[in-house]
Design a protein around this motif. Sequence first.
Motif, PDB file in Angstrom:
ATOM      1  N   GLU B  41       0.832  -1.197   0.000  1.00  0.00           N
ATOM      2  CA  GLU B  41       0.000   0.000   0.000  1.00  0.00           C
ATOM      3  C   GLU B  41       0.874   1.258   0.000  1.00  0.00           C
ATOM      4  O   GLU B  41       0.516   2.266  -0.585  1.00  0.00           O
ATOM      5  CB  GLU B  41      -0.895  -0.035   1.242  1.00  0.00           C
ATOM      6  CG  GLU B  41      -1.925   1.056   1.341  1.00  0.00           C
ATOM      7  CD  GLU B  41      -3.062   0.880   0.344  1.00  0.00           C
ATOM      8  OE1 GLU B  41      -3.132  -0.202  -0.282  1.00  0.00           O
ATOM      9  OE2 GLU B  41      -3.858   1.825   0.191  1.00  0.00           O
ATOM     10  N   SER B  43       3.506   1.489  -1.532  1.00  0.00           N
ATOM     11  CA  SER B  43       4.261   1.262  -2.770  1.00  0.00           C
ATOM     12  C   SER B  43       5.750   1.007  -2.535  1.00  0.00           C
ATOM     13  O   SER B  43       6.606   1.549  -3.218  1.00  0.00           O
ATOM     14  CB  SER B  43       4.017   2.361  -3.802  1.00  0.00           C
ATOM     15  OG  SER B  43       4.164   3.630  -3.272  1.00  0.00           O
ATOM     16  N   VAL B  64       5.624   0.910  11.763  1.00  0.00           N
ATOM     17  CA  VAL B  64       5.916   2.333  11.891  1.00  0.00           C
ATOM     18  C   VAL B  64       6.751   2.801  10.700  1.00  0.00           C
ATOM     19  O   VAL B  64       6.476   3.834  10.095  1.00  0.00           O
ATOM     20  CB  VAL B  64       6.652   2.613  13.228  1.00  0.00           C
ATOM     21  CG1 VAL B  64       7.216   4.018  13.253  1.00  0.00           C
ATOM     22  CG2 VAL B  64       5.700   2.398  14.407  1.00  0.00           C
ATOM     23  N   MET B  65       7.745   1.994  10.308  1.00  0.00           N
ATOM     24  CA  MET B  65       8.590   2.370   9.178  1.00  0.00           C
ATOM     25  C   MET B  65       7.760   2.554   7.911  1.00  0.00           C
ATOM     26  O   MET B  65       7.842   3.588   7.239  1.00  0.00           O
ATOM     27  CB  MET B  65       9.664   1.302   8.931  1.00  0.00           C
ATOM     28  CG  MET B  65      10.681   1.728   7.881  1.00  0.00           C
ATOM     29  SD  MET B  65      11.602   0.346   7.154  1.00  0.00           S
ATOM     30  CE  MET B  65      10.645   0.072   5.663  1.00  0.00           C
ATOM     31  N   GLU B  67       4.461   2.955   7.448  1.00  0.00           N
ATOM     32  CA  GLU B  67       3.483   4.043   7.472  1.00  0.00           C
ATOM     33  C   GLU B  67       4.165   5.398   7.334  1.00  0.00           C
ATOM     34  O   GLU B  67       3.656   6.302   6.676  1.00  0.00           O
ATOM     35  CB  GLU B  67       2.665   3.993   8.763  1.00  0.00           C
ATOM     36  CG  GLU B  67       1.490   3.041   8.707  1.00  0.00           C
ATOM     37  CD  GLU B  67       0.291   3.627   7.957  1.00  0.00           C
ATOM     38  OE1 GLU B  67       0.050   3.149   6.828  1.00  0.00           O
ATOM     39  OE2 GLU B  67      -0.384   4.520   8.465  1.00  0.00           O
ATOM     40  N   VAL B  69       7.006   5.966   5.795  1.00  0.00           N
ATOM     41  CA  VAL B  69       7.434   6.079   4.396  1.00  0.00           C
ATOM     42  C   VAL B  69       6.259   6.592   3.559  1.00  0.00           C
ATOM     43  O   VAL B  69       6.415   7.480   2.715  1.00  0.00           O
ATOM     44  CB  VAL B  69       7.934   4.722   3.849  1.00  0.00           C
ATOM     45  CG1 VAL B  69       8.060   4.751   2.327  1.00  0.00           C
ATOM     46  CG2 VAL B  69       9.275   4.358   4.475  1.00  0.00           C
ATOM     47  N   PHE B  71       3.888   8.460   4.491  1.00  0.00           N
ATOM     48  CA  PHE B  71       3.656   9.878   4.763  1.00  0.00           C
ATOM     49  C   PHE B  71       4.801  10.741   4.248  1.00  0.00           C
ATOM     50  O   PHE B  71       4.746  11.959   4.352  1.00  0.00           O
ATOM     51  CB  PHE B  71       3.484  10.124   6.272  1.00  0.00           C
ATOM     52  CG  PHE B  71       2.111   9.829   6.770  1.00  0.00           C
ATOM     53  CD1 PHE B  71       1.023  10.558   6.309  1.00  0.00           C
ATOM     54  CD2 PHE B  71       1.876   8.818   7.689  1.00  0.00           C
ATOM     55  CE1 PHE B  71      -0.256  10.294   6.764  1.00  0.00           C
ATOM     56  CE2 PHE B  71       0.603   8.537   8.142  1.00  0.00           C
ATOM     57  CZ  PHE B  71      -0.474   9.274   7.675  1.00  0.00           C
ATOM     58  N   LEU B  75      14.158  10.735   6.811  1.00  0.00           N
ATOM     59  CA  LEU B  75      14.887   9.535   7.237  1.00  0.00           C
ATOM     60  C   LEU B  75      15.149   9.498   8.742  1.00  0.00           C
ATOM     61  O   LEU B  75      14.900   8.493   9.399  1.00  0.00           O
ATOM     62  CB  LEU B  75      16.223   9.467   6.464  1.00  0.00           C
ATOM     63  CG  LEU B  75      17.117   8.271   6.750  1.00  0.00           C
ATOM     64  CD1 LEU B  75      16.492   7.001   6.211  1.00  0.00           C
ATOM     65  CD2 LEU B  75      18.491   8.481   6.124  1.00  0.00           C
ATOM     66  N   ILE B  78      12.097   8.785  10.807  1.00  0.00           N
ATOM     67  CA  ILE B  78      11.694   7.378  10.690  1.00  0.00           C
ATOM     68  C   ILE B  78      12.565   6.513  11.594  1.00  0.00           C
ATOM     69  O   ILE B  78      12.059   5.681  12.352  1.00  0.00           O
ATOM     70  CB  ILE B  78      11.799   6.885   9.225  1.00  0.00           C
ATOM     71  CG1 ILE B  78      10.843   7.678   8.323  1.00  0.00           C
ATOM     72  CG2 ILE B  78      11.478   5.388   9.139  1.00  0.00           C
ATOM     73  CD1 ILE B  78      10.908   7.304   6.852  1.00  0.00           C
ATOM     74  N   HIS B 209       0.027  13.527  16.003  1.00  0.00           N
ATOM     75  CA  HIS B 209       0.201  13.334  14.564  1.00  0.00           C
ATOM     76  C   HIS B 209      -0.329  14.537  13.797  1.00  0.00           C
ATOM     77  O   HIS B 209       0.248  14.943  12.788  1.00  0.00           O
ATOM     78  CB  HIS B 209      -0.514  12.061  14.101  1.00  0.00           C
ATOM     79  CG  HIS B 209      -0.432  11.850  12.623  1.00  0.00           C
ATOM     80  ND1 HIS B 209       0.682  11.311  12.023  1.00  0.00           N
ATOM     81  CD2 HIS B 209      -1.293  12.162  11.623  1.00  0.00           C
ATOM     82  CE1 HIS B 209       0.484  11.272  10.711  1.00  0.00           C
ATOM     83  NE2 HIS B 209      -0.707  11.783  10.449  1.00  0.00           N
ATOM     84  N   VAL B 217       4.881  10.495  16.133  1.00  0.00           N
ATOM     85  CA  VAL B 217       5.037   9.143  16.684  1.00  0.00           C
ATOM     86  C   VAL B 217       6.143   9.069  17.746  1.00  0.00           C
ATOM     87  O   VAL B 217       5.883   8.654  18.881  1.00  0.00           O
ATOM     88  CB  VAL B 217       5.273   8.108  15.551  1.00  0.00           C
ATOM     89  CG1 VAL B 217       5.596   6.742  16.139  1.00  0.00           C
ATOM     90  CG2 VAL B 217       4.054   8.019  14.650  1.00  0.00           C
TER      91      VAL B 217
END
Lengths: 116, 245
Positions: B41, B43, B64-65, B67, B69, B71, B75, B78, B209, B217
């Motif tokens: 989802e 991509s 978490v990583m 989701e 990505v 948004f 780096l 994340i 958020h 997060v």
Amino acid sequence: MNASEVTSIWFVVAASVAATYFWRGLGMIIARRLHPDSALSRWFACVAYAVLAGFIARMLTLPEGSLGEVALWDKLVPLACGFAVFYLWGRKMEAGTATAFVVFVSIALWRGHGGT
Amino acid sequence: MADIETQGRGTAWRRGFKAAIGMPSLVLFASMVGFGSLAREASIDLLPTIVTTIGIWGLPGQMVMVEMVAFGAPLFAIAVAVSAANARFLPMTLAITPYLADWRTTWVQRLLFAQLVTLTPWAMALQRWPAMPQTDRVPYYVGFSVMCMVGAITGTILGHELARVLPRPLTLGLIFLSPAFFSMVFAGVRQRAGVLALLAGAAMGPSMHMISPDWGVPVTGLVAGSAAFSLDAYLRRRIAQGGNP
């Protein structure tokens, strides 16, 4: 995905893997100097719980992200059904999760067929 | 002596592998189907998705990583968020190392072994290691982990592929699997500090958020987690002093 996105996803993966391994490696190295039930350990556990709870709450309540297109109640009702089964069925996580999944998909299919 | 040890190691490995067939690898499989769909989802291609499963080897950080990505978060944000989501690996590693005290090995092997610390095999180790001879513990754990990884990778690939071909309601259902699963995990948490952290995090997460999609997060984790920890520590002291909690 274009070329720069492909490169950057590998950077993200590498950074995330390293950031996760940090805790495991550190745990192995300081093993004899820190008790698993020490205040510092409990603090780390609290932070991890809070991150995950905050993240899941956002995923389930805000109209954005990968489940953003699903209406709030179409996520909360399946979850409530899952909790009900979880508590009634001797706290079986698998049963609760499966119920939530089935109810969620049923609602999603029904909405899809109903058309908007 | 060396021969006996090698032989023992082989059987312990196999016994561990076999022990993970069934429920343990099935749980990993199912949860990674959800993760694979989530990654698709966002991509993210199949290969980096599989590497994420093996490399992070802990669903909270993986989710978490992916989701973040999606948004388009930077780096560094994340990495901090993923790290915070998996911070439990430190106390988890600490909890099983006493059983490895007599493990005669190199630091390289110890550090490689640390990569295998994740919830399902870790819970198995806490349960079965105490009754197991030292020489069996690591090979049993590794065998168990390999089977879990087979399940996890299969699930990742399947989820990633299914999200491409399934009708939309079913794909959304697969994505919904992970948050639903963790909600059940949360419902089973009994420790006071854990419950406090979950409530504080869930209350803060969505609003943080909205203030900052990039840093919401990790900030939620640090602030809500620290608040829960402090409140728990305060209650501990009160109880220790004989006061009413």
